[in-house]
Design an enzyme around this catalytic site. Structure first.
Site, PDB file in Angstrom:
ATOM      1  N   ASP A 470       0.854  -1.180   0.000  1.00 39.70           N
ATOM      2  CA  ASP A 470       0.000   0.000   0.000  1.00 39.70           C
ATOM      3  C   ASP A 470       0.899   1.242   0.000  1.00 39.70           C
ATOM      4  O   ASP A 470       1.815   1.363   0.821  1.00 39.70           O
ATOM      5  CB  ASP A 470      -0.921  -0.004   1.231  1.00 39.70           C
ATOM      6  CG  ASP A 470      -1.972   1.086   1.144  1.00 39.70           C
ATOM      7  OD1 ASP A 470      -2.513   1.289   0.051  1.00 39.70           O
ATOM      8  OD2 ASP A 470      -2.227   1.752   2.169  1.00 39.70           O
ATOM      9  N   ASN A 478      -2.697  12.643  -4.009  1.00 36.70           N
ATOM     10  CA  ASN A 478      -3.663  12.981  -5.051  1.00 36.70           C
ATOM     11  C   ASN A 478      -4.326  14.322  -4.793  1.00 36.70           C
ATOM     12  O   ASN A 478      -4.509  15.135  -5.697  1.00 36.70           O
ATOM     13  CB  ASN A 478      -4.732  11.896  -5.152  1.00 36.70           C
ATOM     14  CG  ASN A 478      -4.441  10.897  -6.255  1.00 36.70           C
ATOM     15  OD1 ASN A 478      -3.671  11.180  -7.161  1.00 36.70           O
ATOM     16  ND2 ASN A 478      -5.043   9.731  -6.183  1.00 36.70           N
ATOM     17  N   ASP A 487      -1.645   9.659 -11.177  1.00 42.10           N
ATOM     18  CA  ASP A 487      -1.546   8.547 -12.136  1.00 42.10           C
ATOM     19  C   ASP A 487      -0.097   8.349 -12.575  1.00 42.10           C
ATOM     20  O   ASP A 487       0.380   7.215 -12.731  1.00 42.10           O
ATOM     21  CB  ASP A 487      -2.417   8.830 -13.360  1.00 42.10           C
ATOM     22  CG  ASP A 487      -3.901   8.701 -13.045  1.00 42.10           C
ATOM     23  OD1 ASP A 487      -4.221   8.169 -11.966  1.00 42.10           O
ATOM     24  OD2 ASP A 487      -4.724   9.149 -13.864  1.00 42.10           O
ATOM     25  N   GLU A 514      -4.280   2.304  -5.042  1.00 40.39           N
ATOM     26  CA  GLU A 514      -2.849   2.432  -4.801  1.00 40.39           C
ATOM     27  C   GLU A 514      -2.258   1.164  -4.195  1.00 40.39           C
ATOM     28  O   GLU A 514      -1.133   1.159  -3.708  1.00 40.39           O
ATOM     29  CB  GLU A 514      -2.569   3.616  -3.861  1.00 40.39           C
ATOM     30  CG  GLU A 514      -3.054   3.426  -2.418  1.00 40.39           C
ATOM     31  CD  GLU A 514      -4.504   3.848  -2.224  1.00 40.39           C
ATOM     32  OE1 GLU A 514      -4.913   4.104  -1.089  1.00 40.39           O
ATOM     33  OE2 GLU A 514      -5.242   3.944  -3.229  1.00 40.39           O
TER      34      GLU A 514
END
Length: 603
Positions: A470, A478, A487, A514
């Protein structure tokens, strides 16, 4: 030792009978020499005979396999070495041919093939075993494999056939169907599908244009599934412009994966001009028996027809000697027409192709049948051409000898359309197992790979390690850098992860958002810990800035490592749950770390 004992016995005999002992010793040595020479000769003949029979058997097998429309390969049983792959297999799996050797694509190794076949070694054959072959690091293909054991060059080998499964109703299959329909609509042939009851379930545009307003006339009457005796049907009909046309319809039974009949596929070609030319040639050949003068006149007419045709046309007798042809036919073989007449086929055609041609010539000459085949030819200009070849029997009226009339038709455009369809299907197959953003395996590929590894490790009782990963504080990344930059960061992280794994059997997949997952077969917990440390180190070397992490000013990850040796009473969901538990501990204890969990740990 035996030879020395024999000489001692001979010496003893000579001592007892001195009058003829010396002669007897000489005779014994001569007999022994002759015996040894005879054994050596017989051994050499045996080796040569075995080699010759093996070579002839392989050529016959290769000639048969090379014409198959489905992918086929011959693979050594003990280690998966690739001996041979036909053109369909080369296109499907990416096999390459260099000289007389065949090579797997970069993603497939002999060990991988041996691992796939190892569970199937108990019998002499198997059918429709579904598996995923990893062509390269970024490409996998799902196939159904059928196999049969055989002896090849005195070695045990598998004859394998590969086909591609499809799942009706899935988005990928729907897209494949649209592409398939688009390709069908680009064909000039008339195509339609029928179900078992004879109802039309699909057509292409050429069929609809030709049979507009009179659709039922285009259907082949009778049982739609009873096409075994007459797979090719000729029908005279009227075209939309009022002209009389001859349609040649190939009708094929369609079956499902269980072999049950689903319906039929019918493809009609307009062969009017071709048929009229063929009939004209046959009539002219038969009329040659009248007189020498009439024969000469009609030979002139025959030559005019040959020269007027753009399709290759040739005639050769039962001994393979060319007795007539036009320039297009001679050009295919690398000659001019006047140079080719009088030559034999074995002097101008490649030996492997000659063997294929000979088999069809037997049916024409011995059984009087008309035979249709396909041939791939590279002209002297380097241009590749596919020909549809029809061979018909004829008899020379002057001496009654049998021969073959060969007419070829250029079907390169049709073959290219078929190849475009195959390429599109392969591309769609790749997309269905690869994450579109990060270009690593997607969740679907991960689930399928884990399921297979679980069962194989249960059989072999080997440890299977799973790492769940993770990205720390990725939501904050983000929110502050924007989703486009997010991205891009996922793509960079995926490249780092992909560089960590080295073995062909390992896999890294985007698990969701993610989260990523690593599957490490035949790996103990200590091996998983080593890989986890490499992930941390390589990501640190990448140095992706993250000013909103709260842990580090660079992007970091938390890892949960779990290892199990599967048992029949367990499910691979337990391995996922253990890895998820370890990942939760890593995040709860400050992130940017790794936590391990084995079967004996408290769950």
């Amino acid at each position: 030792m035996q030879k020395r004992d024999s000489l001692n016995l001979v010496g003893a005999a000579c001592a007892a009978f001195p009058s003829w002992g010396a002669a007897e010793e000489t005779l014994s040595l001569s007999m022994i020499g002759l015996a040894l020479l005879g054994i050596a000769v017989l051994t050499s003949l045996s080796v040569w005979l075995i080699h010759y029979l093996g070579t002839m058997a392989f050529r016959r097998l290769q000639a048969t396999i090379s014409r198959l429309p489905i992918a086929a390969a011959i693979i050594r049983r003990k280690d998966g070495k690739l001996f041979y792959a036909n053109s369909a297999c080369q296109a499907l799996l990416g096999v390459s041919k260099v000289g007389h050797r065949y090579y797997y694509p970069e993603g497939i190794g002999t060990h991988m093939v041996a691992d796939v076949l190892r569970p199937l070694q108990l019998g002499t054959g198997f059918e429709n075993v579904e598996d995923t072959l990893r062509i390269s690091d970024h490409k996998s293909i799902r196939v159904l494999i059928s196999g049969q054991l055989l002896s090849y060059r005195l070695q045990s080998a598998w004859l394998l056939f590969f086909t591609e499964p499809a799942k009706p109703g899935s988005p990928t299959v729907q897209l494949e169907q649209r592409i398939f329909q688009r390709v069908l609509n680009s064909l000039s042939e008339l195509v339609y599908f029928q179900d078992k009851a004879g109802n039309i379930i699909g057509t292409n545009k050429a069929f609809d244009r030709f049979w507009r307003g009179r659709r039922e006339e285009g259907l082949i009457q009778g049982d739609p599934t009873g096409v075994e005796e007459t797979p090719v049907i000729h029908t005279w009909t009227t075209a939309p412009d009022g002209s009389s046309r001859l349609l040649e319809t190939n009708k094929t039974t369609m079956t499902d994966e269980e072999g049950q009949v689903m319906g039929t596929l019918s493809i009609s070609h307009d062969v009017t001009d071709w048929h009229e030319m063929q009939e004209s040639l046959k009539q002219e050949i038969e009329k040659r028996e009248v007189t020498e003068q009439i024969l000469a006149q009609r030979n002139t007419l025959l030559n005019s027809i040959l020269n007027a045709s753009q399709d290759p046309i040739g005639l050769y007798n039962e001994h393979g000697v060319y007795v007539g042809c036009n320039e297009p036919f001679a050009r295919v073989l690398g000659f001019q027409a006047k140079e080719l007449i009088g030559k034999t086929a074995r002097n101008v055609i490649d030996p492997e192709m000659l063997q294929e041609f000979y088999q069809s010539d037997v049916k024409v000459l011995k059984e009087g049948l008309t035979v249709k085949t396909d041939a791939y030819v590279i002209l002297e200009t380097g241009e590749p051409v596919w020909y549809e070849i029809v061979k018909s029997p004829y008899r020379d009226p002057t001496d009654g000898s049998a021969g073959v009339l060969l007419i070829a038709r250029d079907v390169t455009e049709r073959k290219q359309a078929e190849q475009q369809l195959a390429d599109a299907i392969m591309e769609l197959q790749e997309l269905s197992f690869v994450d579109s953003l990060t270009k690593v395996a997607n969740r679907r590929s991960f689930d399928e790979h884990l399921r297979k590894l679980w069962h194989s490790h249960m059989r072999e009782q080997q440890p299977l390690t799973l790492i769940l990963c993770d990205i720390d504080s990725f939501k904050a990344y983000n929110d502050n850098y924007g989703h486009q930059q997010g991205d891009h960061a996922l793509q960079e992280v995926a490249q780092v992860f992909d560089s960590v794994i080295r073995r062909e059997t390992d896999e890294v997949a985007r698990y969701g958002g993610e989260e990523f997952a690593f599957l490490l077969p035949n790996t103990p917990l200590s091996g998983g810990e080593t890989v986890a440390q490499k992930i941390h180190d390589k990501l640190a070397d990448k140095a992706i800035p993250h000013g909103y992490s709260g842990i580090s000013d660079l992007m970091t990850v938390s890892l949960g490592v779990a290892t199990m040796t599967p048992m029949p009473s367990q499910d691979y969901g337990e391995l996922i749950a253990m890895a998820d538990k370890a990942l939760y501990k890593a995040k709860a204890e400050g992130r940017n770390t790794t936590r391990l969990m084995a079967e004996q740990d408290e769950f």
